[in-house]
Design a protein around this motif. Structure first.
Motif, PDB file in Angstrom:
ATOM      1  N   ASP A   1       8.935  24.674  41.602  1.00 45.80           N
ATOM      2  CA  ASP A   1       9.633  24.387  42.766  1.00 45.80           C
ATOM      3  C   ASP A   1      10.617  25.385  43.064  1.00 45.80           C
ATOM      4  O   ASP A   1      11.162  25.573  44.279  1.00 45.80           O
ATOM      5  CB  ASP A   1      10.646  23.029  42.253  1.00 45.80           C
TER       6      ASP A   1
ATOM      7  N   ARG B   1      12.196  20.649  39.702  1.00 41.05           N
ATOM      8  CA  ARG B   1      11.772  20.127  38.352  1.00 41.05           C
ATOM      9  C   ARG B   1      10.982  21.295  37.481  1.00 41.05           C
ATOM     10  O   ARG B   1      10.936  21.005  36.274  1.00 41.05           O
ATOM     11  CB  ARG B   1      10.598  19.207  38.767  1.00 41.05           C
ATOM     12  N   ARG B   2      10.723  22.306  38.337  1.00 45.36           N
ATOM     13  CA  ARG B   2      10.154  23.512  37.359  1.00 45.36           C
ATOM     14  C   ARG B   2      10.660  24.539  38.024  1.00 45.36           C
ATOM     15  O   ARG B   2      10.548  25.061  39.503  1.00 45.36           O
ATOM     16  CB  ARG B   2       8.499  23.460  37.578  1.00 45.36           C
TER      17      ARG B   2
ATOM     18  N   ALA C   1      15.318  20.353  34.604  1.00 43.30           N
ATOM     19  CA  ALA C   1      13.978  21.143  35.047  1.00 43.30           C
ATOM     20  C   ALA C   1      13.304  21.819  33.830  1.00 43.30           C
ATOM     21  O   ALA C   1      14.186  22.018  32.746  1.00 43.30           O
ATOM     22  CB  ALA C   1      14.427  22.023  35.994  1.00 43.30           C
TER      23      ALA C   1
ATOM     24  N   SER D   1      19.961  20.286  35.329  1.00 43.28           N
ATOM     25  CA  SER D   1      18.967  19.642  36.190  1.00 43.28           C
ATOM     26  C   SER D   1      17.812  18.962  35.547  1.00 43.28           C
ATOM     27  O   SER D   1      16.972  18.231  35.956  1.00 43.28           O
ATOM     28  CB  SER D   1      18.293  20.705  37.164  1.00 43.28           C
TER      29      SER D   1
END
Length: 421
Positions: free
Chosen positions: A125, A43-44, A72, A70
């Motif tokens: 992440d 996500r990050r 992200a 993604s």
């Protein structure tokens, strides 16, 4: 501020034992527990790119690919003086940028410690280390505690030792452009096999930078300041931008000052509707002022230090062409349609060609390129013949082809005769 050579020595003498120690600890930890980084949602994602301002633009396709693939959020760690370079492309939001200052070793260590604290609070992440075999950045990536990490590994090929610190190590490919290598790191991050060996998708063979949409206000600010500098508003004249500088990290990339003087004189002699603007930062003014004085023409203006880095896209949007050493501005122009003529010597355009509308010129000497990922981009060369032997006539010819692509008013003199062979 530690110089480039001091940073390289620190990376070697401190980075090697630190990477070896952390690699041993990582192997020992793997014998006791299995990592589950593969199952972690992305996500990050943190991109690590510290030193090279132009590489901020080359990394933009990878950052956009990550977001598109993604969803992200992209974060970035960079040196404080490169923060504005990252903003040129505008892919990473300012509030998601971590910076480290390089004013002194104490400041650098303090900021690194603060970064390790802050990055854990952001709950990153995954991370992608874009640095070419910098050992200390590899160690920093491990110390973040982020369990999913992609970065370049030498395996048995090109590069320097920096341990076994990535969960998704990728072999650096010197036959691919750096933007493509960065895209492969994104592919590696999502690969199921470790170590990953991703294919190069056809769409990635020609990476491109997203063009900036410039507002009328941005252009008006630049136009108004340009008018003050030249003593009147910009009319129908065409602006040829010249960047005669290169960073202190690799001064061998500079085309000789006398060559720039000859090029500017020939351009002004041939084109009556052209004004030449010498661009650069405030600390580049020794070079730009000397060129302007030697040219001795009111249509050649030194504007170095008068425009902030964030204003360059608007300045480029008003230009007709840019002639530049292999340095940041040649890459920054990729966010606009500005035609660029980039001069390469110690580095190779195979890896570092600007992604925009660029014509690359090099002398093609057997000793060039002399800097690469295996020598930390250092060279002992004190006589950059690879740049000196780029003929003024060749650069002038390339510039003429750009300017002749639209109607112009020729001056009566034959500037080609002045340039010579």
């Amino acid at each position: 501020m530690p110089g480039p050579e001091a940073m390289r020595r620190m990376d070697r003498w401190l980075g090697v034992p630190v990477c070896a120690l952390l690699s041993g600890m990582r192997r020992a930890a793997r014998t006791w527990r299995r990592t589950r980084a593969q199952e972690q949602a992305v996500r990050r994602v943190l991109f690590v790119q510290l030193a090279e301002s132009g590489s901020m633009v080359l990394a933009d396709p990878a950052m956009r690919e990550l977001t598109a693939r993604s969803g992200a959020q992209a974060y970035c760690l960079t040196f404080a003086h490169n923060r504005d370079s990252l903003a040129i492309a505008g892919t990473v939001a300012p509030e998601r940028v971590f910076v480290m200052r390089t004013g002194s070793l104490r400041v650098l260590v303090t900021d690194a410690w603060r970064f390790l604290r802050d990055v854990r609070r952001e709950r990153i992440d995954a991370l992608i280390d874009l640095e070419l075999f910098s050992r200390l950045t590899a160690a920093l990536c491990v110390l973040t505690g982020v369990r999913r990490r992609a970065g370049f590994h030498r395996f048995g090929g090109v590069g320097l030792y920096r341990g076994d610190l990535y969960t998704h190590p990728l072999a650096f490919n010197p036959q691919l452009h750096m933007a493509q290598n960065y895209l492969m790191l994104v592919e590696a991050l999502f690969a199921e096999d470790v170590p990953p060996a991703p294919r190069v998708p056809a769409a990635m063979l020609v990476p491109s930078v997203c063009r900036r949409e410039l507002g009328a206000d941005e252009l008006a600010v630049v136009r108004e300041r340009m008018g003050r500098l030249r003593g009147g508003p910009i009319g129908d004249e065409r602006l040829v931008l010249v960047n005669a500088n290169a960073s202190a990290m690799l001064p061998q990339r500079r085309w000789p000052q006398a060559h720039f003087v000859a090029l500017v004189r020939a351009t002004l002699a041939r084109y009556a509707d052209v004004r030449v603007l010498l661009i650069g930062a405030e600390d580049d003014r020794a070079t730009t002022a000397a060129i302007a004085d030697e040219v001795g023409d009111e249509r050649c203006a030194d504007i170095a230090g008068h425009f902030a880095l964030g204003e360059l896209p608007a300045l480029f949007a008003l230009g007709a062409a840019l002639v530049s050493n292999d340095s940041g501005p040649a890459h920054f122009a990729a966010v606009t349609a500005l035609p660029v003529i980039a001069l390469f010597g110690p580095e190779t355009p195979v890896l570092f060609r600007p992604l925009g509308n660029a014509t690359v010129i090099s002398a093609g000497l057997a000793c060039s390129p002399c800097v690469n990922a295996g020598n930390q981009r250092r060279t002992r060369c004190t006589d950059n013949q690879c740049m000196r032997r780029i003929a003024v006539a060749e650069v002038f010819g390339a510039l003429c082809r750009v300017l002749d692509a639209r109607p112009l008013r020729l001056a009566p003199r034959d500037a080609l005769a002045e340039v010579g062979a």
